[in-house]
Design a protein around this motif. Structure first.
Motif, PDB file in Angstrom:
ATOM      1  N   ASP A   1      20.357  76.387  80.120  1.00 59.25           N
ATOM      2  CA  ASP A   1      20.429  77.681  80.553  1.00 59.25           C
ATOM      3  C   ASP A   1      20.719  78.283  79.905  1.00 59.25           C
ATOM      4  O   ASP A   1      20.963  78.492  78.862  1.00 59.25           O
ATOM      5  CB  ASP A   1      22.647  77.290  81.475  1.00 59.25           C
ATOM      6  N   ALA A   2      19.082  78.751  80.012  1.00 58.11           N
ATOM      7  CA  ALA A   2      18.746  79.553  78.486  1.00 58.11           C
ATOM      8  C   ALA A   2      18.236  80.730  79.275  1.00 58.11           C
ATOM      9  O   ALA A   2      17.222  80.588  80.009  1.00 58.11           O
ATOM     10  CB  ALA A   2      18.030  78.629  77.387  1.00 58.11           C
TER      11      ALA A   2
ATOM     12  N   ALA B   1      11.199  73.299  71.039  1.00 54.49           N
ATOM     13  CA  ALA B   1      11.955  74.186  71.847  1.00 54.49           C
ATOM     14  C   ALA B   1      12.066  73.048  73.416  1.00 54.49           C
ATOM     15  O   ALA B   1      13.033  73.126  74.332  1.00 54.49           O
ATOM     16  CB  ALA B   1      10.294  74.976  72.155  1.00 54.49           C
ATOM     17  N   SER B   2      11.587  71.640  72.937  1.00 48.63           N
ATOM     18  CA  SER B   2      11.569  71.007  73.937  1.00 48.63           C
ATOM     19  C   SER B   2      12.628  70.105  73.925  1.00 48.63           C
ATOM     20  O   SER B   2      13.512  70.120  74.884  1.00 48.63           O
ATOM     21  CB  SER B   2      10.868  69.630  73.701  1.00 48.63           C
ATOM     22  N   CYS B   3      13.550  70.040  72.606  1.00 49.15           N
ATOM     23  CA  CYS B   3      14.902  69.318  72.622  1.00 49.15           C
ATOM     24  C   CYS B   3      15.943  70.354  73.332  1.00 49.15           C
ATOM     25  O   CYS B   3      16.961  69.758  73.544  1.00 49.15           O
ATOM     26  CB  CYS B   3      14.794  68.974  70.696  1.00 49.15           C
ATOM     27  N   PHE B   4      15.536  71.935  72.690  1.00 53.80           N
ATOM     28  CA  PHE B   4      16.609  72.870  73.201  1.00 53.80           C
ATOM     29  C   PHE B   4      16.686  73.242  74.834  1.00 53.80           C
ATOM     30  O   PHE B   4      17.326  72.476  75.306  1.00 53.80           O
ATOM     31  CB  PHE B   4      16.137  73.903  72.729  1.00 53.80           C
ATOM     32  N   ASP B   5      15.393  72.590  75.081  1.00 52.22           N
ATOM     33  CA  ASP B   5      15.605  73.050  76.539  1.00 52.22           C
ATOM     34  C   ASP B   5      16.377  71.731  77.563  1.00 52.22           C
ATOM     35  O   ASP B   5      16.966  71.984  78.497  1.00 52.22           O
ATOM     36  CB  ASP B   5      13.647  73.292  77.377  1.00 52.22           C
ATOM     37  N   LYS B   6      15.590  70.801  77.075  1.00 51.23           N
ATOM     38  CA  LYS B   6      16.927  69.860  77.564  1.00 51.23           C
ATOM     39  C   LYS B   6      18.375  69.931  77.608  1.00 51.23           C
ATOM     40  O   LYS B   6      18.345  68.842  78.498  1.00 51.23           O
ATOM     41  CB  LYS B   6      16.509  68.072  76.938  1.00 51.23           C
ATOM     42  N   MET B   7      18.325  70.397  76.582  1.00 53.34           N
ATOM     43  CA  MET B   7      20.264  69.718  75.973  1.00 53.34           C
ATOM     44  C   MET B   7      20.965  71.402  76.301  1.00 53.34           C
ATOM     45  O   MET B   7      22.206  71.274  76.692  1.00 53.34           O
ATOM     46  CB  MET B   7      20.405  70.041  74.167  1.00 53.34           C
ATOM     47  N   VAL B   8      20.083  72.512  76.572  1.00 52.31           N
ATOM     48  CA  VAL B   8      20.738  73.661  77.347  1.00 52.31           C
ATOM     49  C   VAL B   8      19.987  74.304  78.028  1.00 52.31           C
ATOM     50  O   VAL B   8      18.699  75.108  77.961  1.00 52.31           O
ATOM     51  CB  VAL B   8      20.757  74.599  75.477  1.00 52.31           C
TER      52      VAL B   8
ATOM     53  N   HIS C   1      28.850  81.579  84.612  1.00 52.07           N
ATOM     54  CA  HIS C   1      28.823  82.488  83.435  1.00 52.07           C
ATOM     55  C   HIS C   1      26.930  82.028  82.924  1.00 52.07           C
ATOM     56  O   HIS C   1      26.661  82.290  82.295  1.00 52.07           O
ATOM     57  CB  HIS C   1      29.010  80.915  82.207  1.00 52.07           C
ATOM     58  N   CYS C   2      26.331  81.841  84.206  1.00 53.53           N
ATOM     59  CA  CYS C   2      24.623  82.005  84.349  1.00 53.53           C
ATOM     60  C   CYS C   2      24.138  82.952  84.802  1.00 53.53           C
ATOM     61  O   CYS C   2      23.063  83.022  85.640  1.00 53.53           O
ATOM     62  CB  CYS C   2      24.297  80.558  84.649  1.00 53.53           C
ATOM     63  N   SER C   3      25.538  83.976  85.607  1.00 46.40           N
ATOM     64  CA  SER C   3      24.951  84.748  86.515  1.00 46.40           C
ATOM     65  C   SER C   3      24.673  86.127  85.688  1.00 46.40           C
ATOM     66  O   SER C   3      24.763  86.612  84.663  1.00 46.40           O
ATOM     67  CB  SER C   3      26.789  85.399  87.013  1.00 46.40           C
TER      68      SER C   3
ATOM     69  N   PRO D   1      31.906  71.628  77.888  1.00 47.50           N
ATOM     70  CA  PRO D   1      30.973  71.038  78.399  1.00 47.50           C
ATOM     71  C   PRO D   1      29.610  71.588  79.275  1.00 47.50           C
ATOM     72  O   PRO D   1      28.621  71.215  78.473  1.00 47.50           O
ATOM     73  CB  PRO D   1      31.558  70.047  79.609  1.00 47.50           C
ATOM     74  N   ARG D   2      29.394  73.435  79.102  1.00 44.84           N
ATOM     75  CA  ARG D   2      28.370  73.575  79.746  1.00 44.84           C
ATOM     76  C   ARG D   2      29.040  75.249  78.670  1.00 44.84           C
ATOM     77  O   ARG D   2      29.762  75.894  77.775  1.00 44.84           O
ATOM     78  CB  ARG D   2      29.584  74.316  81.382  1.00 44.84           C
ATOM     79  N   SER D   3      27.834  75.223  78.504  1.00 47.98           N
ATOM     80  CA  SER D   3      27.268  76.278  77.681  1.00 47.98           C
ATOM     81  C   SER D   3      26.463  76.923  78.182  1.00 47.98           C
ATOM     82  O   SER D   3      25.243  76.192  78.579  1.00 47.98           O
ATOM     83  CB  SER D   3      26.807  76.244  76.063  1.00 47.98           C
TER      84      SER D   3
END
Length: 297
Positions: A258-259, A249-256, A43-45, A231-233
């Protein structure tokens, strides 16, 4: 009258800028090799990124993947070197005329994933959403999310994006839950007769412009659910503006983690809003120049 004239001038200028917001894919060979080295697998390809690009365009159509424009879009992407695999199925479409939001959910067989695409700025309601640039400090996304999952880190979010997302949030997650965690097999069958089993695949949120902002919120929302659907997104956005504060942004980068944000170098919208460092981008930026070359962090 003068105030109305000034407002119309601002709106028309804004729409002209939005008309400039596109992702030209020239020199696609260079772009592909660079992006593919950055994206790993599944899903990250790079294949996942291509599916998200197509979905981000298709969600602008009244009937995604089924309109006459769909064939033109596919031809355009293929000419640009973004050959799209034909292994997808449209599961569900949500349309909310009252707030100008549309969402399409697509099941992809290879790579295995579920794409959730949000439409970008397409009408004056969306313009009003984009221009509501003051910030709000929510404590949580809503029912199902962890209590105070946003409040402890001084998270601030763009008011317009937050309001638009909240207006469709419950319907979106109710629909996804029916697909991923149905109370019975019959419920899934009623949604789409072709789907005989609950979905079991990584969820990838995507969108262009305003759609990218909504996809960002949805990706973080999924990561902060007490019972995540999967569990993976991941999150792939195209020409997305900033969504929240540095803490957001810090919260997002930690939780997600693969962005990816794909942006065109002359796209003014991706640099907005920008008020005294009040907003910060999320994820990894992939900058595409006028020749199609990619510049990554």
């Amino acid at each position: 009258r003068n105030n109305l004239t000034g407002l119309l001038l601002i709106q028309h200028t804004y729409m002209w800028v939005l008309g400039y917001v596109h992702l030209p894919i020239r020199g696609a060979g260079t772009a592909q090799s660079t992006i593919q080295a950055k994206l790993s697998e599944g899903h990250c390809s790079f294949s996942a990124a291509k599916m998200c690009l197509q979905a981000s365009y298709e969600v602008y159509q009244e009937k995604p993947y089924l309109s006459p424009q769909s064939a033109i879009t596919e031809q355009w992407l293929n000419r640009g070197g973004w050959e799209i695999p034909k292994n997808l199925e449209v599961i569900r479409t949500f349309s909310y005329p009252a707030v100008g939001v549309q969402i399409v959910i697509v099941s992809v067989a290879a790579p295995l994933m579920t794409v959730v695409a949000f439409r970008g700025t397409d009408n004056w309601k969306n313009v009003a959403t984009d221009l509501a640039t003051w910030r709000v400090a929510p404590k949580r996304f809503g029912p199902g999310s962890r209590p105070d999952c946003l409040s402890g880190t001084n998270v601030m979010i763009h008011k317009g994006f937050w309001s638009a997302y909240q207006s469709i949030r419950d319907d979106l997650w109710r629909g996804l839950k029916d697909l991923y965690q149905p109370e019975s097999k019959q419920i899934t069958d009623l949604i789409n007769p072709k789907v005989t089993e609950p979905l079991d695949a990584p969820i990838v949120f995507t969108g262009h412009s305003l759609g990218g902002a909504l996809a960002t919120l949805a990706a973080l929302d999924n990561a902060t659910l007490m019972r995540p659907l999967y569990p993976r997104s991941a999150c792939f956005t195209f020409g997305s503006p900033r969504v929240g504060s540095y803490s957001f942004a810090s919260c997002f980068d930690k939780m997600v983690p693969d962005a990816m944000r794909l942006v065109f170098e002359r796209d003014l919208v991706t640099d907005q809003p920008k008020f005294c460092c009040a907003f910060k981008h999320i994820g990894t930026e992939i900058l595409i120049d006028a020749r199609g070359n990619c510049i990554t962090n």
